[in-house]
Scaffold this active site. Structure first.
Site, PDB file in Angstrom:
ATOM      1  CE  LYS A 160     163.100   8.997  44.765  1.00  0.00           C
ATOM      2  NZ  LYS A 160     163.985   8.591  43.555  1.00  0.00           N
TER       3      LYS A 160
ATOM      4  N   PRO B 256     158.571   9.023  38.366  1.00  0.00           N
ATOM      5  CG  PRO B 256     157.116   7.894  36.913  1.00  0.00           C
ATOM      6  CD  PRO B 256     156.940   8.955  37.906  1.00  0.00           C
ATOM      7  CD1 TRP B 257     162.349   5.305  35.050  1.00  0.00           C
ATOM      8  CD2 TRP B 257     161.723   5.471  33.272  1.00  0.00           C
ATOM      9  NE1 TRP B 257     161.884   3.924  34.906  1.00  0.00           N
ATOM     10  CE2 TRP B 257     161.582   4.152  33.520  1.00  0.00           C
ATOM     11  CE3 TRP B 257     161.571   5.607  31.642  1.00  0.00           C
ATOM     12  CZ2 TRP B 257     161.014   3.051  32.780  1.00  0.00           C
ATOM     13  CZ3 TRP B 257     160.853   4.586  31.008  1.00  0.00           C
ATOM     14  CH2 TRP B 257     160.698   3.511  31.350  1.00  0.00           C
TER      15      TRP B 257
ATOM     16  CB  THR C 151     157.757   1.484  43.548  1.00  0.00           C
ATOM     17  OG1 THR C 151     158.643   0.538  42.941  1.00  0.00           O
ATOM     18  CG2 THR C 151     158.515   2.140  44.546  1.00  0.00           C
TER      19      THR C 151
ATOM     20  CD  GLU D  26     149.132  10.423  39.466  1.00  0.00           C
ATOM     21  OE1 GLU D  26     149.359  10.543  38.339  1.00  0.00           O
ATOM     22  OE2 GLU D  26     148.780  11.463  40.095  1.00  0.00           O
TER      23      GLU D  26
ATOM     24  CB  CYS E  33     151.123   4.946  33.206  1.00  0.00           C
ATOM     25  SG  CYS E  33     150.317   6.874  33.021  1.00  0.00           S
TER      26      CYS E  33
ATOM     27  CD  GLU F 271     153.008  -0.620  33.509  1.00  0.00           C
ATOM     28  OE1 GLU F 271     153.495  -0.956  34.428  1.00  0.00           O
ATOM     29  OE2 GLU F 271     152.503   0.463  33.044  1.00  0.00           O
TER      30      GLU F 271
HETATM   31  P1  NAD Z   1     159.364   2.462  40.033  1.00  0.00           P
HETATM   32  O1  NAD Z   1     158.203   2.390  40.735  1.00  0.00           O
HETATM   33  O2  NAD Z   1     160.499   1.723  39.946  1.00  0.00           O
HETATM   34  O3  NAD Z   1     160.013   4.082  40.474  1.00  0.00           O
HETATM   35  C1  NAD Z   1     159.186   5.155  40.627  1.00  0.00           C
HETATM   36  C2  NAD Z   1     159.895   6.107  41.538  1.00  0.00           C
HETATM   37  O4  NAD Z   1     159.912   5.537  42.838  1.00  0.00           O
HETATM   38  C3  NAD Z   1     161.379   6.451  41.420  1.00  0.00           C
HETATM   39  O5  NAD Z   1     161.839   7.847  41.706  1.00  0.00           O
HETATM   40  C4  NAD Z   1     162.136   5.714  42.092  1.00  0.00           C
HETATM   41  O6  NAD Z   1     163.424   6.032  42.339  1.00  0.00           O
HETATM   42  C5  NAD Z   1     161.375   5.617  43.606  1.00  0.00           C
HETATM   43  N1  NAD Z   1     161.462   4.349  44.263  1.00  0.00           N
HETATM   44  C6  NAD Z   1     161.933   3.254  44.099  1.00  0.00           C
HETATM   45  N2  NAD Z   1     161.890   2.576  45.219  1.00  0.00           N
HETATM   46  C7  NAD Z   1     161.219   2.938  46.101  1.00  0.00           C
HETATM   47  C8  NAD Z   1     161.031   2.745  47.505  1.00  0.00           C
HETATM   48  N3  NAD Z   1     161.207   1.568  48.160  1.00  0.00           N
HETATM   49  N4  NAD Z   1     160.158   3.797  48.046  1.00  0.00           N
HETATM   50  C9  NAD Z   1     160.154   5.028  47.603  1.00  0.00           C
HETATM   51  N5  NAD Z   1     160.190   5.354  46.412  1.00  0.00           N
HETATM   52  C10 NAD Z   1     160.940   4.314  45.402  1.00  0.00           C
HETATM   53  O7  NAD Z   1     158.717   3.016  38.534  1.00  0.00           O
HETATM   54  P2  NAD Z   1     159.428   3.328  37.360  1.00  0.00           P
HETATM   55  O8  NAD Z   1     160.125   2.202  36.569  1.00  0.00           O
HETATM   56  O9  NAD Z   1     160.415   4.525  37.478  1.00  0.00           O
HETATM   57  O10 NAD Z   1     158.423   3.753  36.067  1.00  0.00           O
HETATM   58  C11 NAD Z   1     157.631   3.132  35.481  1.00  0.00           C
HETATM   59  C12 NAD Z   1     156.279   2.922  35.991  1.00  0.00           C
HETATM   60  O11 NAD Z   1     155.376   3.965  36.629  1.00  0.00           O
HETATM   61  C13 NAD Z   1     155.200   1.900  35.351  1.00  0.00           C
HETATM   62  O12 NAD Z   1     154.566   1.094  35.937  1.00  0.00           O
HETATM   63  C14 NAD Z   1     154.330   2.992  34.759  1.00  0.00           C
HETATM   64  O13 NAD Z   1     153.104   2.339  34.459  1.00  0.00           O
HETATM   65  C15 NAD Z   1     153.949   3.909  36.107  1.00  0.00           C
HETATM   66  N6  NAD Z   1     153.671   5.221  35.621  1.00  0.00           N
HETATM   67  C16 NAD Z   1     152.395   5.638  36.117  1.00  0.00           C
HETATM   68  C17 NAD Z   1     151.757   6.696  35.721  1.00  0.00           C
HETATM   69  C18 NAD Z   1     150.381   7.100  36.166  1.00  0.00           C
HETATM   70  O14 NAD Z   1     149.820   8.289  36.292  1.00  0.00           O
HETATM   71  N7  NAD Z   1     149.477   5.975  36.501  1.00  0.00           N
HETATM   72  C19 NAD Z   1     152.177   7.434  34.853  1.00  0.00           C
HETATM   73  C20 NAD Z   1     153.739   7.166  34.582  1.00  0.00           C
HETATM   74  C21 NAD Z   1     154.477   6.075  35.078  1.00  0.00           C
END
Ligand code: NAD
Length: 449
Positions: free
Chosen positions: A147, A122-123, A202, A220, A254, A351
């Site tokens: 990615k 993620p970002w 996702t 995660e 997170c 969240e």
């Molecule tokens: P997201 O799930 O929207 O995206 C995560 C990644 O998945 C991005 O690279 C996105 O482009 C990609 N993606 C989107 N759709 C997809 C698909 N259908 N198939 C495969 N990949 C796809 O999450 P976000 O908004 O980027 O990040 C925020 C989330 O991440 C929050 O829920 C946060 O809690 C979680 N997070 C968890 C941890 C951890 O270690 N547990 C750490 C950081 C963030």
């Protein structure tokens, strides 16, 4: 790409399509043969990679701040953590393990790499979370295709060009682009492990995709961590640490504190102490010296936070600090402390992932523990008090992967990192993270022919 401190576009990244992945994964597969063969060369390359990342700090950190928004000091810390993780995993070995069970045989487990690994991140911590994937995967002898989020591809691309100089070709490849690129990567038949960090919906979609090839899956996912404040706490003594446990990186962590439970008797003191800190926090562009809290990372996230906050206020909550966007360009939201929030308001039950913190009163510790555990997530939790034995007994009852006393989200590279319930599948961090990228291969041999 958009600079969240201004809301204006400042650069671009390639928007690659899923049909390009056959060639990318094919090259990663070809590179695996050489990379897995020589552990000593691998260790040397990973140590050189750590040095190269560190040396590139002045290039990587400002770019990271520009695309993600975090204060520059935190961007430097993220670069340092990336280098430290490379060093940590370079030093871990996975020597054969004898099986001693009394039988007259020599039997041992030899750990083998898996093949090309897909990492999707993620970002919120683009470099740090990418390194949590590539450092153990590469140390185990796998190659990796990474990615990043389409919101934050630039520092990751720059990191890849830094690493190109020290790693063999195609050992680590970064592919940037919008969906369905991640979906294509997760379902690619040449991938043997999909390691994903991101949101719960996702994560579910990624697991379904990976099921087609039965690739190993590590997820995660999100969190909704509770902090339980006990009645023997010294509010002023813990207030700074509690505040920053919720607001660092604009709450986009997170395992940030996302809900505080305070004893009814101390509730207004806790609200007041946190609200005072929220009002005194210096909010501004991450590149400005003195900024403590940058903008929220992207426009979607800002809208999401505003929605949760407005809904809470409509539900009867009072903003003791903040509660609104800042009237300036970019994606700034005032650090917000919410009191009088109904326990079933989405800002409590879901969240929100932003600079917003609900503080809820409780009458008994029993009630607080029950409320803390009443969520589908199970990432982290914390208990705050003066009597550490009592605090630890409460922490022991939290349904999560890590529980802290008088701290939150302090992590060591050497510890396992794993959420329970809907916060994840598999274990990252420490030797557990390394073995998550290996498969056991058992050789069974009699003592005599
Ligand atoms: P997201 O799930 O929207 O995206 C995560 C990644 O998945 C991005 O690279 C996105 O482009 C990609 N993606 C989107 N759709 C997809 C698909 N259908 N198939 C495969 N990949 C796809 O999450 P976000 O908004 O980027 O990040 C925020 C989330 O991440 C929050 O829920 C946060 O809690 C979680 N997070 C968890 C941890 C951890 O270690 N547990 C750490 C950081 C963030």
């Amino acid at each position: 790409m958009v600079d969240p401190a201004t809301g204006e576009a400042f650069d671009e990244a390639p928007d690659r399509r899923p049909d390009e992945l056959d060639a990318v994964v094919g090259r990663a597969h070809a590179a695996w043969r050489g990379w897995r063969a020589d552990p000593a060369a691998r260790t040397a390359a990973l140590l050189a990679a750590a040095d190269a990342v560190e040396a590139a700090g002045d290039v990587l950190a400002p770019l990271l701040t520009r695309e993600q928004g975090k204060p520059l000091t935190e961007a430097y810390a993220e670069v340092a953590r990336t280098a430290a993780r490379l060093r940590y995993f370079a030093a871990l070995d996975h020597a054969p393990q004898p099986i001693a069970d009394g039988r007259p045989v020599r039997s041992e487990v030899r750990w083998r790499s898996l093949g090309p690994v897909a990492a999707i991140v993620p970002w919120n911590f683009p470099l740090q979370l990418a390194s949590a994937k590539f450092a153990p995967a590469l140390a185990a002898g796998n190659t990796l295709v990474l990615k990043p989020s389409p919101h934050t591809p630039l520092a990751t691309l720059r990191l890849a060009s830094v690493l190109e100089a020290v790693l063999p070709e195609d050992v680590l490849t970064v592919v940037t682009g919008r969906e369905p690129l991640g979906a294509g990567l997760a379902s690619h038949p040449g991938i043997r492990h999909v390691t994903f960090t991101g949101s719960l919906p996702t994560g579910r979609a990624v697991a379904e995709r990976a099921a087609a090839s039965l690739a190993r899956v590590t997820l995660e996912l999100g969190g909704n961590d509770a902090a339980i404040v006990l009645d023997d706490v010294d509010v002023e003594a813990i207030a700074d640490r509690l505040f920053w446990s919720a607001f660092r990186n604009c709450g986009q962590i997170c395992m940030a504190v996302k809900r505080v439970y305070a004893p009814a008797r101390l509730h207004s003191d806790v609200v007041e102490a946190l609200a005072q800190r929220a009002k005194n926090t210096v909010v501004g562009p991450g590149l400005d010296p003195g900024t403590q809290l940058g903008p929220v990372s992207n426009a979607d996230q800002l809208a999401r936070i505003e929605h949760y906050t407005d809904r809470a206020v409509a539900d009867g909550a009072r903003a003791a600090a903040g509660g609104h966007r800042l009237d300036r360009p970019g994606y700034f939201f005032a650090p917000t402390i919410l009191a009088d929030v109904p326990a079933d308001s989405p800002v409590v039950t879901e969240e929100q992932f932003g600079p917003v913190l609900p503080v809820l009163p409780y009458d008994t510790v029993e009630e607080a523990v029950e409320a803390a555990n009443a969520t589908g997530f199970g990432l982290g939790g914390s208990v705050w008090g003066t009597d550490l034995d009592r605090a630890e007994a409460v922490a022991d009852r939290l349904e999560c992967g890590t529980a802290w006393l008088n701290h939150h989200a302090e992590l060591s590279l050497a510890q396992p990192f794993a959420g329970t319930k809907e916060s994840g599948v598999g274990v990252a961090g420490g030797p557990w993270g390394l073995y998550g990228n290996l498969r056991p291969f058992v050789v069974h041999r009699p003592l005599e022919a």
